[in-house]
Design an enzyme around this catalytic site. Structure first.
Site, mmCIF file in Angstrom:
data_model
loop_
_atom_site.group_PDB
_atom_site.id
_atom_site.type_symbol
_atom_site.label_atom_id
_atom_site.label_comp_id
_atom_site.label_asym_id
_atom_site.label_seq_id
_atom_site.Cartn_x
_atom_site.Cartn_y
_atom_site.Cartn_z
ATOM 1 N N HIS A 109 -2.414 6.072 1.731
ATOM 2 C CA HIS A 109 -1.475 5.923 2.836
ATOM 3 C C HIS A 109 -2.033 4.959 3.885
ATOM 4 O O HIS A 109 -1.505 4.840 4.981
ATOM 5 C CB HIS A 109 -1.218 7.309 3.451
ATOM 6 C CG HIS A 109 -0.045 7.376 4.362
ATOM 7 N ND1 HIS A 109 -0.167 7.621 5.712
ATOM 8 C CD2 HIS A 109 1.288 7.231 4.134
ATOM 9 C CE1 HIS A 109 1.016 7.634 6.267
ATOM 10 N NE2 HIS A 109 1.923 7.392 5.347
ATOM 11 N N LYS A 111 -3.159 1.501 5.880
ATOM 12 C CA LYS A 111 -2.597 0.179 6.182
ATOM 13 C C LYS A 111 -3.723 -0.666 6.757
ATOM 14 O O LYS A 111 -4.031 -0.572 7.951
ATOM 15 C CB LYS A 111 -1.436 0.263 7.168
ATOM 16 C CG LYS A 111 -0.186 0.947 6.594
ATOM 17 C CD LYS A 111 -0.212 2.428 6.742
ATOM 18 C CE LYS A 111 1.096 3.051 6.262
ATOM 19 N NZ LYS A 111 1.076 4.522 6.352
ATOM 20 N N ASP A 116 -11.207 -13.105 5.715
ATOM 21 C CA ASP A 116 -12.440 -13.899 5.860
ATOM 22 C C ASP A 116 -13.562 -13.147 6.584
ATOM 23 O O ASP A 116 -14.437 -13.767 7.196
ATOM 24 C CB ASP A 116 -12.156 -15.212 6.611
ATOM 25 C CG ASP A 116 -11.449 -16.237 5.736
ATOM 26 O OD1 ASP A 116 -11.377 -16.024 4.507
ATOM 27 O OD2 ASP A 116 -10.950 -17.229 6.287
ATOM 28 N N HIS A 294 7.095 6.210 14.112
ATOM 29 C CA HIS A 294 6.192 6.154 12.961
ATOM 30 C C HIS A 294 4.732 6.033 13.393
ATOM 31 O O HIS A 294 3.839 6.009 12.563
ATOM 32 C CB HIS A 294 6.579 4.975 12.062
ATOM 33 C CG HIS A 294 5.947 5.020 10.703
ATOM 34 N ND1 HIS A 294 4.883 4.216 10.349
ATOM 35 C CD2 HIS A 294 6.224 5.786 9.615
ATOM 36 C CE1 HIS A 294 4.550 4.460 9.094
ATOM 37 N NE2 HIS A 294 5.337 5.410 8.627
ATOM 38 N N LYS A 296 0.995 6.753 14.769
ATOM 39 C CA LYS A 296 -0.006 7.816 14.718
ATOM 40 C C LYS A 296 -1.109 7.424 15.699
ATOM 41 O O LYS A 296 -2.105 6.793 15.331
ATOM 42 C CB LYS A 296 -0.574 7.973 13.312
ATOM 43 C CG LYS A 296 0.507 8.133 12.209
ATOM 44 C CD LYS A 296 0.850 6.816 11.591
ATOM 45 C CE LYS A 296 1.634 6.946 10.295
ATOM 46 N NZ LYS A 296 2.873 7.649 10.338
ATOM 47 N N ASP A 301 -8.164 11.513 27.963
ATOM 48 C CA ASP A 301 -8.929 11.251 29.193
ATOM 49 C C ASP A 301 -9.007 9.764 29.543
ATOM 50 O O ASP A 301 -9.951 9.336 30.222
ATOM 51 C CB ASP A 301 -10.345 11.825 29.091
ATOM 52 C CG ASP A 301 -10.350 13.342 29.247
ATOM 53 O OD1 ASP A 301 -9.362 13.882 29.764
ATOM 54 O OD2 ASP A 301 -11.344 13.978 28.838
#
Length: 386
Positions: A109, A111, A116, A294, A296, A301
């Site tokens: 899952h 991404k 380079d 979508h 996350k 603090d």
């Protein structure tokens, strides 16, 4: 346990949804001279996917070594074949993660992209158009609310190593070689300079490092003194994370959850089963209503922040392979907190009385949804509780 690679002196830019992410990603790909690794759960064949695909093929045609991993379930069986055929024809190396569940139920899952060994991208955005619902494929009322980071600096090397190892693991390896690579799949700490921001890559797999990302959240919540802002689309955490949220709120931390709703009926019901206890503990809950949430992300603090791919549900915590970047930097934390507060202003505040006065059949549905979900997760995770 995997040792997290923390480093200082990283330049980190927050990218807001596809409008900022895809131009930055394509620009980096177009500037590549040597090597590109890209890993995504979904690689859609839509206008956005075609733009990224064409950038990758341009790079391959000018001699750049391009390696792409797409998840077989996330991208889809048919689409995986189409993506692979187009990429391979142009000289891009492509591998599907765990086709036909040959290696159990694990999914990638993550991404991630490294170009380079100079630029890295980490976040929650799949390769899919911002206006297309990734489940129903319907048109969204506004661009999907999501984030990624673009960074350069010492941490890029750690991300590169992780992606290189993943590429090797998804290929054909003899059992002994795979075991040796697994044993070597850990990081060493980089040195840091006083006063410079820290950033670390936090990844989880399905074996030794199943709780790595959750542990990072638990530690941050355990140290929280003033505020904790957390945004996530799928809220079905294990008891440890729920307890950490409740305990932080009860000791005076202003805990705010911004949650996605409306995509999956069962998921919403499971989330609602947790609301009353959290609300009684003092946790503020806001449901995002403008479009599909979508992201996350979290800020604690105004010092600790994370952006990545890991949801607060059993699949993410136990089944999916995930990747988050953790940043200790006041400026970055302020920037991300401001974005979360904008999201909060576009949502609906959840009130405790909404649930205390709910009809009995709704309460029964929420409880049944939770029991069903818990049963499925116990089967998948062999009875382990997050």
């Amino acid at each position: 346990m995997r040792v997290i690679s923390y480093s200082g002196d990283n330049n980190i830019t927050l990218l807001r949804s596809g409008a900022e992410f895809f131009p930055a990603l394509i620009a980096a790909i177009d500037d590549a001279h040597v090597e590109i690794y890209l890993e995504t759960y979904i690689f859609a064949i839509d206008d956005t996917g075609i733009l990224v695909r064409d950038a990758l093929t341009r790079a391959a045609k000018r001699g750049v070594i391009v390696s792409v991993i797409t998840d077989w379930v996330g991208t889809g069986r048919v689409a995986s074949k189409q993506v692979k055929a187009t990429l391979v024809e142009a000289g891009v190396q492509h591998r599907s993660f765990n086709p036909w569940f040959r290696r159990g139920v694990a999914r990638s899952h993550r991404k991630l992209c490294v170009v380079d060994r100079k630029w890295a991208f980490v976040g929650g955005l799949n390769i899919i158009d911002d206006f297309i619902d990734d489940a129903s494929h319907s048109i969204l009322p506004a661009p999907r609310w999501d984030f990624a980071v673009q960074l350069n600096g010492p941490l890029v090397e750690a991300i590169h190593e992780e992606m290189q190892n993943q590429w090797i693991r998804t290929g054909k390896m003899k059992l002994r070689a795979r075991w040796d690579k697994f044993k070597m799949g850990r990081y060493t700490r980089h040195g840091t300079e006083p006063g410079q921001a820290l950033a670390g890559l936090v990844v989880r797999d399905n074996l030794r490092n199943r709780r790595t990302i959750q542990r990072a959240y638990l530690q941050a919540l355990g140290r929280a003194r003033d505020t904790a802002f957390l945004a996530n689309p799928y809220f079905a955490p294990g008891r440890k994370l729920r307890r950490a949220l409740e305990e932080a709120a009860m000791r005076g931390v202003k805990v705010t959850l911004l949650l996605g709703v409306g995509q999956f009926y069962l998921q919403d019901a499971v989330a609602h089963s947790f609301y009353p206890k959290l609300l009684r503990a003092g946790v503020r809950i806001v449901e995002y209503t403008k479009t599909q949430l979508h992201a996350k992300v979290a800020v604690i603090d105004d010092e600790w922040a994370t952006v990545g791919s890991s949801n607060y549900d059993g699949l993410s915590l136990f089944v999916n392979q995930e990747a988050n970047v953790v940043v200790s930097d006041v400026d970055f934390a302020h920037t991300l907190r401001n974005e979360i507060e904008v999201g909060l202003s576009e949502g609906r505040l959840v009130q405790l009385q909404d649930f205390e006065h709910s009809p009995w059949y709704k309460k029964l549905w929420y409880g049944a949804a939770f029991l069903f979900y818990r049963g499925v997760i116990h089967v998948i995770t062999l009875g382990q509780d997050a």
